[in-house]
Write a protein that holds these residues in place. Structure first.
Motif, PDB file in Angstrom:
ATOM      1  N   LEU A 215      14.806   8.621   3.333  1.00  0.00           N
ATOM      2  CA  LEU A 215      15.938   8.133   2.552  1.00  0.00           C
ATOM      3  C   LEU A 215      15.470   7.392   1.304  1.00  0.00           C
TER       4      LEU A 215
ATOM      5  N   SER B  42      24.600  11.955 -10.180  1.00  0.00           N
ATOM      6  CA  SER B  42      23.616  12.078  -9.114  1.00  0.00           C
ATOM      7  C   SER B  42      23.212  13.523  -8.905  1.00  0.00           C
TER       8      SER B  42
ATOM      9  N   ASP C 162      26.614  11.602   1.210  1.00  0.00           N
ATOM     10  CA  ASP C 162      25.825  10.463   0.749  1.00  0.00           C
ATOM     11  C   ASP C 162      24.523  10.406   1.549  1.00  0.00           C
ATOM     12  N   PRO C 163      23.361  10.255   0.887  1.00  0.00           N
ATOM     13  CA  PRO C 163      22.087  10.232   1.618  1.00  0.00           C
ATOM     14  C   PRO C 163      22.028   9.163   2.704  1.00  0.00           C
ATOM     15  N   THR C 164      22.647   8.017   2.464  1.00  0.00           N
ATOM     16  CA  THR C 164      22.635   6.957   3.480  1.00  0.00           C
ATOM     17  C   THR C 164      23.411   7.376   4.719  1.00  0.00           C
TER      18      THR C 164
ATOM     19  N   ARG D  38      16.162   8.597  -2.565  1.00  0.00           N
ATOM     20  CA  ARG D  38      16.810   7.734  -3.543  1.00  0.00           C
ATOM     21  C   ARG D  38      16.009   7.676  -4.846  1.00  0.00           C
TER      22      ARG D  38
END
Length: 261
Positions: free
Chosen positions: A152, A2, A129-131, A156
């Protein structure tokens, strides 16, 4: 791999709320942006490197994300040495190039400043984590849910650009249109990636609208975002590092507000 977050379950930073990481980064960064001096930046960078030893991050994963920043800092420092505002003793002069005591000091300050600002930001956000970040922004900072969810979703998709670029390159090579002309090949492939991104973004926007993500109704969240003692420790460390850097620069007599330059 990532582009943003890594598997940091073994790192203490991975268990800290992303909003806390964002605030801690802002505290350190804003302090460094107030002055251009090597002392405050050096103190912040040294403290960051010391704390980095306790983060349990893999050196290779960290290096892959930090080396472009190091190269950019060195390029900025070299340009400042050659073309910075001269002051003090002049060591070399040729045309527009003038290396002086002041330009060397300013170059060192800029290199240290870039590294001191970028390194904590990279370390904190690769363990996020983006979430989780979106949950914190919406639940703790009360940002509009539509904006947070849209950002978001876009974030992603950014991670897919590398895979799309690789697949486009392989497809063009299989068709025999990528053998000559690197510049022409790059421009054509970049345009194809641009078109593909627009199509994918349009489909995603339509799907999210169909599922009610654009509604103004109160939204519920699957995972609650909470603050704990780890968040208080990180904020305290950020405040101590910022205060120590300013104090060291003032005592050394190098603290100079950017507004006074």
């Amino acid at each position: 791999m990532s582009l943003f977050a890594i598997d940091a379950s073994a790192s203490p930073l991975g268990r800290i709320n992303p909003v806390t990481k964002l605030i801690a980064t802002l505290v350190v960064s804003v302090t460094l942006l107030l002055s251009i001096d090597p002392v405050s930046a050096a103190v912040t960078l040294a403290a960051t490197l010391v704390l980095l030893a306790f983060s349990r991050l893999r050196a290779r994963e960290l290096w892959l994300r930090v080396w472009p920043i190091g190269v950019a800092a060195l390029i900025g420092g070299a340009a400042t040495v050659l073309y910075g505002r001269p002051s003090g003793a002049v060591f070399f002069e040729w045309g527009l190039v003038r290396v002086s005591e002041g330009s060397l000091s300013l170059a060192a300050a800029i290199v240290l400043r870039v590294l001191a600002i970028a390194l904590p930001s990279v370390v904190l956000f690769i363990t996020t984590d983006p979430t989780d970040l979106a949950d914190g922004l919406a639940q703790l900072l009360r940002l509009p849910a539509r904006f947070v969810l849209g950002a978001l979703a876009g974030l992603r998709l950014v991670g897919l650009l590398v895979d799309d670029w690789r697949e486009l390159a392989l497809a063009r090579r299989a068709r025999g249109v990528a053998d000559r002309g690197r510049i022409r090949r790059f421009l054509g492939q970049a345009f194809a990636l641009f078109v593909l991104s627009i199509r994918r973004g349009t489909k995603l926007a339509t799907a999210m609208e169909a599922r009610g993500f654009g509604s103004d109704a109160p939204r519920t969240w699957a995972r609650p975002s909470r603050l704990g003692w780890r968040d208080a420790v990180l904020l305290a460390l950020a405040a101590v590092i910022a205060a120590a850097s300013v104090t060291a620069a003032v005592l050394a007599g190098t603290w100079t507000l950017v507004f006074a330059l």
